[in-house]
Structure formats: C-alpha cells, structure tokens
Design a protein around this motif. Structure first.
Motif, PDB file in Angstrom:
ATOM      1  N   ALA B 166       0.843  -1.198   0.000  1.00 36.98           N
ATOM      2  CA  ALA B 166       0.000   0.000   0.000  1.00 36.98           C
ATOM      3  C   ALA B 166       0.875   1.242   0.000  1.00 36.98           C
ATOM      4  O   ALA B 166       0.446   2.318  -0.408  1.00 36.98           O
ATOM      5  CB  ALA B 166      -0.901  -0.003   1.224  1.00 36.98           C
ATOM      6  N   ILE B 167       2.107   1.078   0.481  1.00 38.15           N
ATOM      7  CA  ILE B 167       3.046   2.195   0.486  1.00 38.15           C
ATOM      8  C   ILE B 167       4.314   1.787  -0.248  1.00 38.15           C
ATOM      9  O   ILE B 167       4.703   0.623  -0.226  1.00 38.15           O
ATOM     10  CB  ILE B 167       3.400   2.646   1.926  1.00 38.15           C
ATOM     11  CG1 ILE B 167       3.595   1.427   2.818  1.00 38.15           C
ATOM     12  CG2 ILE B 167       2.335   3.565   2.476  1.00 38.15           C
ATOM     13  CD1 ILE B 167       4.025   1.743   4.216  1.00 38.15           C
ATOM     14  N   ALA B 168       4.923   2.763  -0.902  1.00 41.79           N
ATOM     15  CA  ALA B 168       6.173   2.509  -1.614  1.00 41.79           C
ATOM     16  C   ALA B 168       7.004   3.783  -1.536  1.00 41.79           C
ATOM     17  O   ALA B 168       6.522   4.818  -1.071  1.00 41.79           O
ATOM     18  CB  ALA B 168       5.892   2.132  -3.061  1.00 41.79           C
ATOM     19  N   VAL B 169       8.257   3.681  -1.985  1.00 38.68           N
ATOM     20  CA  VAL B 169       9.114   4.860  -1.995  1.00 38.68           C
ATOM     21  C   VAL B 169       8.777   5.674  -3.228  1.00 38.68           C
ATOM     22  O   VAL B 169       8.755   5.142  -4.334  1.00 38.68           O
ATOM     23  CB  VAL B 169      10.595   4.440  -2.044  1.00 38.68           C
ATOM     24  CG1 VAL B 169      11.486   5.669  -2.076  1.00 38.68           C
ATOM     25  CG2 VAL B 169      10.924   3.561  -0.859  1.00 38.68           C
ATOM     26  N   ALA B 170       8.494   6.954  -3.027  1.00 35.89           N
ATOM     27  CA  ALA B 170       8.168   7.814  -4.160  1.00 35.89           C
ATOM     28  C   ALA B 170       9.132   8.998  -4.215  1.00 35.89           C
ATOM     29  O   ALA B 170       9.764   9.347  -3.216  1.00 35.89           O
ATOM     30  CB  ALA B 170       6.738   8.325  -4.059  1.00 35.89           C
ATOM     31  N   ASN B 171       9.217   9.598  -5.386  1.00 35.16           N
ATOM     32  CA  ASN B 171      10.073  10.762  -5.640  1.00 35.16           C
ATOM     33  C   ASN B 171      11.544  10.430  -5.385  1.00 35.16           C
ATOM     34  O   ASN B 171      11.893   9.275  -5.156  1.00 35.16           O
ATOM     35  CB  ASN B 171       9.629  11.960  -4.806  1.00 35.16           C
ATOM     36  CG  ASN B 171       8.166  12.273  -5.024  1.00 35.16           C
ATOM     37  OD1 ASN B 171       7.668  12.115  -6.130  1.00 35.16           O
ATOM     38  ND2 ASN B 171       7.486  12.663  -3.970  1.00 35.16           N
ATOM     39  N   LYS B 172      12.388  11.455  -5.418  1.00 36.56           N
ATOM     40  CA  LYS B 172      13.812  11.178  -5.220  1.00 36.56           C
ATOM     41  C   LYS B 172      14.499  12.326  -4.494  1.00 36.56           C
ATOM     42  O   LYS B 172      13.929  13.409  -4.337  1.00 36.56           O
ATOM     43  CB  LYS B 172      14.504  10.917  -6.563  1.00 36.56           C
ATOM     44  CG  LYS B 172      14.438  12.069  -7.539  1.00 36.56           C
ATOM     45  CD  LYS B 172      15.276  11.729  -8.764  1.00 36.56           C
ATOM     46  CE  LYS B 172      15.100  12.747  -9.872  1.00 36.56           C
ATOM     47  NZ  LYS B 172      13.886  12.554 -10.662  1.00 36.56           N
ATOM     48  N   SER B 179       5.098   6.800   0.277  1.00 35.57           N
ATOM     49  CA  SER B 179       3.826   7.311  -0.230  1.00 35.57           C
ATOM     50  C   SER B 179       2.895   6.184  -0.628  1.00 35.57           C
ATOM     51  O   SER B 179       3.320   5.134  -1.097  1.00 35.57           O
ATOM     52  CB  SER B 179       4.110   8.199  -1.447  1.00 35.57           C
ATOM     53  OG  SER B 179       2.925   8.494  -2.138  1.00 35.57           O
ATOM     54  N   SER B 180       1.612   6.443  -0.464  1.00 38.38           N
ATOM     55  CA  SER B 180       0.599   5.548  -1.010  1.00 38.38           C
ATOM     56  C   SER B 180       0.486   5.852  -2.500  1.00 38.38           C
ATOM     57  O   SER B 180       1.193   6.711  -3.021  1.00 38.38           O
ATOM     58  CB  SER B 180      -0.732   5.820  -0.322  1.00 38.38           C
ATOM     59  OG  SER B 180      -1.061   7.178  -0.513  1.00 38.38           O
ATOM     60  N   PHE B 181      -0.429   5.200  -3.165  1.00 41.12           N
ATOM     61  CA  PHE B 181      -0.627   5.456  -4.585  1.00 41.12           C
ATOM     62  C   PHE B 181      -1.020   6.919  -4.801  1.00 41.12           C
ATOM     63  O   PHE B 181      -2.054   7.366  -4.317  1.00 41.12           O
ATOM     64  CB  PHE B 181      -1.704   4.524  -5.139  1.00 41.12           C
ATOM     65  CG  PHE B 181      -2.043   4.801  -6.580  1.00 41.12           C
ATOM     66  CD1 PHE B 181      -1.056   4.762  -7.547  1.00 41.12           C
ATOM     67  CD2 PHE B 181      -3.326   5.112  -6.965  1.00 41.12           C
ATOM     68  CE1 PHE B 181      -1.336   5.032  -8.873  1.00 41.12           C
ATOM     69  CE2 PHE B 181      -3.634   5.376  -8.290  1.00 41.12           C
ATOM     70  CZ  PHE B 181      -2.631   5.338  -9.239  1.00 41.12           C
ATOM     71  N   HIS B 182      -0.133   7.637  -5.491  1.00 42.56           N
ATOM     72  CA  HIS B 182      -0.318   9.055  -5.788  1.00 42.56           C
ATOM     73  C   HIS B 182      -0.687   9.869  -4.542  1.00 42.56           C
ATOM     74  O   HIS B 182      -1.483  10.808  -4.617  1.00 42.56           O
ATOM     75  CB  HIS B 182      -1.363   9.271  -6.882  1.00 42.56           C
ATOM     76  CG  HIS B 182      -0.927  10.347  -7.828  1.00 42.56           C
ATOM     77  ND1 HIS B 182      -1.338  10.420  -9.116  1.00 42.56           N
ATOM     78  CD2 HIS B 182      -0.087  11.394  -7.642  1.00 42.56           C
ATOM     79  CE1 HIS B 182      -0.789  11.471  -9.705  1.00 42.56           C
ATOM     80  NE2 HIS B 182      -0.011  12.071  -8.831  1.00 42.56           N
ATOM     81  N   ASP B 183      -0.102   9.444  -3.416  1.00 41.09           N
ATOM     82  CA  ASP B 183      -0.265  10.212  -2.181  1.00 41.09           C
ATOM     83  C   ASP B 183      -1.714  10.308  -1.704  1.00 41.09           C
ATOM     84  O   ASP B 183      -2.107  11.264  -1.050  1.00 41.09           O
ATOM     85  CB  ASP B 183       0.309  11.632  -2.357  1.00 41.09           C
ATOM     86  CG  ASP B 183       1.314  11.942  -1.258  1.00 41.09           C
ATOM     87  OD1 ASP B 183       1.353  11.170  -0.278  1.00 41.09           O
ATOM     88  OD2 ASP B 183       2.040  12.937  -1.370  1.00 41.09           O
ATOM     89  N   ARG B 184      -2.509   9.318  -2.036  1.00 38.76           N
ATOM     90  CA  ARG B 184      -3.902   9.337  -1.567  1.00 38.76           C
ATOM     91  C   ARG B 184      -3.940   9.085  -0.067  1.00 38.76           C
ATOM     92  O   ARG B 184      -3.022   8.500   0.494  1.00 38.76           O
ATOM     93  CB  ARG B 184      -4.694   8.256  -2.288  1.00 38.76           C
ATOM     94  CG  ARG B 184      -4.941   8.647  -3.727  1.00 38.76           C
ATOM     95  CD  ARG B 184      -5.598   7.542  -4.502  1.00 38.76           C
ATOM     96  NE  ARG B 184      -5.496   7.895  -5.908  1.00 38.76           N
ATOM     97  CZ  ARG B 184      -6.476   7.779  -6.783  1.00 38.76           C
ATOM     98  NH1 ARG B 184      -7.632   7.308  -6.420  1.00 38.76           N
ATOM     99  NH2 ARG B 184      -6.303   8.141  -8.035  1.00 38.76           N
TER     100      ARG B 184
END
Lengths: 154, 593
Positions: B166-172, B179-184
């Motif tokens: 449900a959460i992954a590493v986003a941006n850099k 972040s969740s999917f598109h920060d929902r």
C-alpha cells in the motif's frame, strides 16, 4: 485526460509482465500521451500483478515519467548552472509572456506545459531547452519566440 | 566456516553470515535502525557502519557478508565519528518533538540520539523547511511524514510480509518519501490497517491512532456503563510492556488491572470466540450439506474464516470475486459488541445508549473494523473504542498500578466464560483447531481423534499448513459426511494468505475450509502487540497460548455454559434468525489500488 483503451494490455504483451517490464511500458505510455494518468498506472499494476503504489513510486522517481497532466508539447528549460549564467531566466520569462503561463503550468488549450529541467548536456550551447524530444540551443529571447510560434502553428 | 576478527576477538561463523550477526555471536552490539529480523536487508540508514582494516570506506555491518581474515572494528574513532554524523543527519530530517510524541521513550532514533548525539546539533534542521502533512484518515493509525527517516521498514513489511504494498518509496533526493498510490489518504488505498508497519516503525512516523483519552472520559462519566472485552492474544503479550519476559501469561492480573482502571464489567472476547465457533462451524456444515447433498451451485466452497479484519479488507481489495467464500460470521470482537448492547443490556437491565463498549485487541485493524458502517446491528455503534495491547499497558502505567503485585482475578459474568478452544484463536491454526474440536464432535458424537484434543498438524509457524481430517462414525443426521475427508488449510501473514487465495482462485487447490490470519503468527503477532516483535518472541507467545488452553477446565467451544445458555435464552439456534441479525455480516468489493 485520456483513456488508454487496450494500450496497456498491448504493451504488456510486447514487453512482458515481469517487474523489469515496468519501465518500458511506462515509457511507451508517456511517448504516446506525454504523461501517466492514475487510471493508466492502476492498469499497469493490474497487468504486472504489482501494487499501484509501486508503479507510482517508480514513475515519480523519473522526471520524464510525468504523473501530472501535461500539454501536447512539454517545454523543459535547462535550469542548471551554465544555462542559468547564460540567460535562462530571460528565456523563461519570454516563454511565460508568450504562453501566459508560469513554470509548472499548462495552457488552457492543453497545447503547452512549461517546466524546468536539470542539465540536458548542452552546456556548450547554453542556454538550452527541450520541447518534447527535440533540443533547442543557443537560445535568445528572439529565437525562442520563433521556436514557440513554430509549435503554435503545428 | 569463515574465521574473522571483530574488535581483535576471533570468531568462526558460517559462510553468508553478515558482520552484524557475527558480532552478535561475540556479544558485540552494533547499533542498527533500518535493519529488522523479519525483513530483508536494506542497508540504507548506515547507522551500523563499522571499519574493516584495509577497506577504503566504512561498511554497513547489516549488509556485508563475512569473508576469511576480515579485521573488523566496531568502535574505532572513525566509526564513532561517522556514526555520530549519521545519527545527526537522520535527526536533521526528523521533527523531534519528542516530549509530545506518542513514541517518546519507545523510539529507536531517540535511543540512538541519546547514545550518540546529545548537546548542540551540528547540522541544519531541515524539517521546518519541508511542507509535511499528517495523514489521519485511517481509524487505525497515523502516518506522519515529518518523523519519517525513510528507513523503509514499513515498505518492506507491506511488501514482504503482507503482499500489499500500500506504500512505496516515491520521488527522489530531498523529496523522497514513503507514499501511497499518488499520495492518496491511507483510508482510500489498498491498506488493510493490519499495523505491521506500525509495529516495525522505529520512530513516531507510523503509530496507532489512540483512543486512550476517550476511554478515560467514558470511565469517569458516571452516566456510562463501560464494558471491556479482551482478545485471546492480549493476555500472553501484555506482560512484555510491563516488564515481563515474552511468553508470560498475565490473564488474571490483567483482569484485576482492568477493574482497577474503573471498567464496570471486565468480560472476555473468548466468550464470543466460542460463539463464533458454533456459528461458523454450523455455517461450514450447512455449506457442505448444500454442496454435497443438495448440489446447490450457489453455495461457495472452500469457506474462508472471517475473524481477521486485515484479511477481510485484503480479500475485498484483491479477490472480490471470492467474497461469497468468506464466512458471513462477524469476528468475535463484533459479535461481542452486538451482544453487549442487546443481550447484555437486557440481562443487566441497562439502557444500551448508556453502554460504552471497549475492546482490548492485539490489532490495529480492529479499530477499522469497529468503524465499519455495517457494524451497528445493535442500533448503536457496536464497539465504541478499540485499544491495542500497547495502549492498555499505557493506561495501566498512567493509573500508577503496580502490575507485578496484583492478585489475579476471574472475568465477570455474563459474557465472561470461555474455553481453551477460544483462547487458541490468538495463534495461527487456532480457529481451525477450535472449529475441528466442535464440528467433529457435532457430526460424530465423539471428540476429535487427537491426544488431549491437541490437533498438532494445524499448529506451528509454517506459512501455509494443510491437513486432512477423515470423518468416521457419523450420527444419523450427518451420514452424508461418513468417510469424507475434510481438507483444510491455514495461512498467516497476508503474503501466505495471498498464496492460498491465488491457488483457490485459479483452481490449483481444493480445500473445504481455510483459516486465514493477516498477521505473522496470527493475532499473537498482531500490529497492536508490544514492540519489538520477531519470530522468537512470537513463538513464546504462541507457546503461552497453548499452555493457557491446557490450563482451561473446558476446551471445546460447545461446552461453554454461557454459550449454551445464550442460545436457550436469546439466540434460539445457531445460524438462526437472530444470529443472522446480530452475528453475521456482509462484505464490499473495493478498488484494486
């Protein structure tokens, strides 16, 4: 906004459904539509049997895999040091004036998006910018107007 | 074997051992942060750096396998300086409002700061420059990015243990975040609220949403009648937060403590666990009859258990086409809630509007479950507040109770009596074992053919367990099951649940009955249990659960006298009209992200 139709399925057939197929699939979607919609990312996740958060995580890492709506023509003006010293700010304000948008925005007709980018490797011909895949170099406020007008006529 | 030196002491370890593990064998403590025994190596926090003589740079002990002749120093000046700087850099990106933080004194970063970086900070505080928001959308937990040090324990937990991601590493770079999917909002993504990430977060970035103050308010309100129920897995883990070693059973002391806290009635979820067995066992036998005898095409088999709210949300998101396979039974918590404001209220002659129903759970998903809109069959919110094992420990400390000196006591009545079959609900395989003890006897009139009723094939820590029970000597009513082999499976941890669900979904496996618990080890390893958790601790809690079972006078759900009584006085019969109204529920198809 766009609907991918069968595109994601076709791309999964073409590139395979392994984890390493994620990047080429995302790149091909962006090649066609300029950016990734939430819907397209969820479709990719379903095809590859990974989570949508993982797809978003990968996409958001890469500047060129946009997850925000983008216009048909994406202008990326180099903001790195050489281009900055050679007049990048004048180029940007010229584009802002002609398109009536600020950096980060898209024109209401969805024709142009104006962005800044890190170094694109044209320091020897600074200032430089990309429009979609095409580099434009040795820019002046005069030449940039011609370039933009060229795209407006397309 | 590989021989190496750590701080000039020689040690022989197996090939593939990490420097960190080798040091542990020598009793040399290397601090860690992103490392967790349940998860794969990440090597991203760098807190565990050590010096290898001859190497150009410091190495991360958690990620470096040993090699012959290595000369490791864990406490050289170079290491100490580097470690101090690393901790300082982590702190520079961490909103250190420690005295106001829920994790104060339970924070691994705080402990490291205490050891390595006190006094003036040497780096700029970057947190105030960052726009951060606290995601309060889930009823189960908070996600506060300003306290996140991006060690990614949560990301690995969600992927490796739970197959949810449900959460992954986003941006850099500086913008990198979990972040969740598109920060929902977390309430609007595939998150199951299992709280395994909360249990492993080293800082206050992920914490359970606490309802301690609301419960205190209810206790002090003279107009309210506050009932509390305690889940089976709480009694074998609560001690860990109150100074006991893992595996200590503190049931009696916990009951006394709850009374001293001021609850009006101290009752047991185990009562409704026994009730669940009657309802769910009946449901299973009914389904078997419909499929085998009546050839009913609309009845789904195998039947999945439905006690684990994390698992429920998982299947709603990921395998919605299998929702008919879920038992319609509510979880014991929710059965308890529905009965507390109906049956209990009637018996005790209390206005249900004045009852506040609190449950103590090893689980964060239970907070979500209690909030589900369908969980109002009493006409009120069936469960008002859910506290985790950890929160109960906090309340006991807040009240100044000296837990060790408490005299053990027994649960109140009504809805306080239970059997050994109910207490094992807290461990993987326990619901299955309890169900088999009752269903087998119902069908054959004889106890299950296992020594001391201990159905050992369904016990243990294996991710997916399978067993076959041959049914022989059936009574007249159940003759159609004579000689049948009941095939069952048990999975714990959603990564294993996913394997079973996939096998069933694709027709690769055929079972009749499947028990799923969302957390590793079952509820004993729940997201609301004391921190830390690892496989050894979970095994000790599991042993305690089975020992609790052996110490019970009654060990079969259908022998629980209060269960027998409630059918006589109130519910009439298992799976009857009233049961369906109060004790059964339905499920909802959810989005795949």
């Amino acid at each position: 906004m766009y609907h991918t139709g069968n595109l994601v399925k076709e791309l999964a057939e073409k590139h395979g459904r392994k984890r390493e197929s994620l990047m080429p699939i995302l790149q091909d979607i962006v090649k066609k539509y300029n950016y990734l919609t939430d819907e397209s990312m969820v479709e990719v996740a379903t095809e590859l049997d990974i989570s949508a958060a993982e797809v978003y995580g990968t996409a958001s890492f890469y500047t060129f895999l946009d997850t925000q709506e983008r216009g048909k023509n994406v202008i990326r003006v180099c903001k790195t040091i050489t281009c900055s010293m050679k007049g990048k700010n004048d180029i940007i304000s010229t584009i802002e004036d002609i398109l009536k948008i600020r950096v980060g925005e898209t024109t209401p007709d969805k024709m142009f998006t104006l962005l800044e980018t890190n170094c694109i490797g044209w320091c020897h011909k600074a200032p430089a910018m990309l429009i979609n895949d095409m580099p434009y170099t040795d820019l002046t406020p005069e030449t940039v107007i011609d370039v933009i007008k060229g795209y407006m006529r397309k | 074997m590989v021989t190496l030196k750590i701080n000039d002491q020689e040690v022989k370890v197996a090939e593939g051992t990490t420097v960190l593990e080798a040091a542990k064998q020598l009793g040399v403590n290397i601090p860690t942060l992103c490392n967790h025994p349940d998860l794969c190596v990440a090597g991203n926090c760098r807190v565990c750096v050590v010096e290898q003589k001859g190497a150009r740079t410091l190495i991360a002990a958690c990620a470096m396998p040993v090699s012959e002749g290595m000369d490791i120093h864990t406490n050289s000046l170079k290491v100490r300086n580097a470690r101090k700087h690393i901790v300082e850099l982590l702190l520079s990106e961490h909103r250190a409002d420690c005295t106001k933080c829920y994790k104060n004194q339970k924070c691994e970063l705080q402990t490291l700061a205490n050891e390595y970086s006190f006094g003036e900070h040497i780096f700029l505080d970057l947190v105030e420059d960052h726009a951060y928001n606290i995601d309060r959308s889930s009823p189960s937990f908070l996600k506060d990015d300003s306290k996140c040090i991006r060690c990614q324990r949560c990301v690995r937990t969600c992927a490796q243990l739970q197959h949810v991601s449900a959460i992954a590493v986003a941006n850099k770079g500086a913008h990198m975040k979990i972040s969740s999917f598109h920060d929902r909002p977390m309430s609007h993504v595939v998150c199951t609220n299992c709280g395994q990430c909360v249990n492993r977060c080293p800082t206050g970035a992920l914490t359970e949403k606490t309802y301690i103050d609301q419960v205190w308010d209810a206790i002090y309100d003279p107009d309210k009648h506050v009932v509390v129920q305690t889940a089976p897995a709480v009694r074998v883990a609560l001690g860990e937060d109150l100074g006991y070693d893992p595996g200590e059973r503190v049931t009696g002391k916990m009951v006394t403590a709850l009374r001293q806290l001021g609850f009006d009635s101290v009752l047991d979820t185990d009562f409704t666990a026994d009730l669940t067995i009657i309802e769910e066992g009946t449901e299973l036998l009914t389904r078997l009859k419909k499929v085998l005898v009546e050839k009913d095409k609309n009845t789904a088999l195998p039947m999945f258990t439905s006690c684990s709210p994390g698992w429920i949300k998982f299947i709603e998101h990921k395998y919605p086409h299998m929702l008919p396979n879920l038992s319609t039974c509510k979880s014991p918590q929710q059965m308890f809630g529905a009965l507390a404001k109906t049956f209990y209220a009637q018996k005790r002659n209390i206005d249900p509007a004045k009852i506040v129903s609190v449950s103590i759970m090893p689980c964060t998903a239970k907070k979500y479950e209690a909030d589900r809109p369908e969980m109002r069959s009493s006409g009120y919110k069936d469960i008002d507040f859910v506290l985790t094992t950890r929160e109960l420990a906090v309340m006991i400390k807040q009240a100044g109770i000296d837990f060790r000196t408490l005299e053990p006591a027994r649960y109140d009545s009504i809805m306080g009596s239970s059997t050994g079959a109910a207490v094992i609900f807290g461990a993987t395989g326990g619901v299955m074992e309890a169900a088999l003890r009752t269903a087998y006897e119902l069908v054959t009139g004889k106890p299950v053919p296992f020594t001391n009723l201990n159905i050992t094939p369904v016990r243990g820590m294996e991710g997916v367990k399978e067993a076959t029970v041959k049914i022989e000597g059936t009574t007249e009513e159940w003759r159609f099951l004579e000689g049948a082999e009941l095939k069952v499976a048990i999975a714990h941890g959603l990564v294993n649940a996913n394997k079973v669900a996939k096998a069933v979904s694709t027709g690769k496996a055929s079972y009749h009955f499947i028990e799923i618990m969302a957390c590793p080890g079952g509820c004993i390893g729940g997201g609301g249990q004391p921190i830390p958790t690892n496989v050894e601790i979970r095994k000790k809690r599991m042993e305690a659960i089975y020992s609790e079972d052996m110490h019970m006078d009654l060990r079969k759900s259908h022998e629980n006298p209060e269960v027998v009584a409630i059918y006589k006085e109130f519910l009439e019969k298992p799976n009857g009209h009233k049961s369906h109204e109060l004790l059964h529920t339905h499920y909802i198809e959810r989005e795949s992200y």
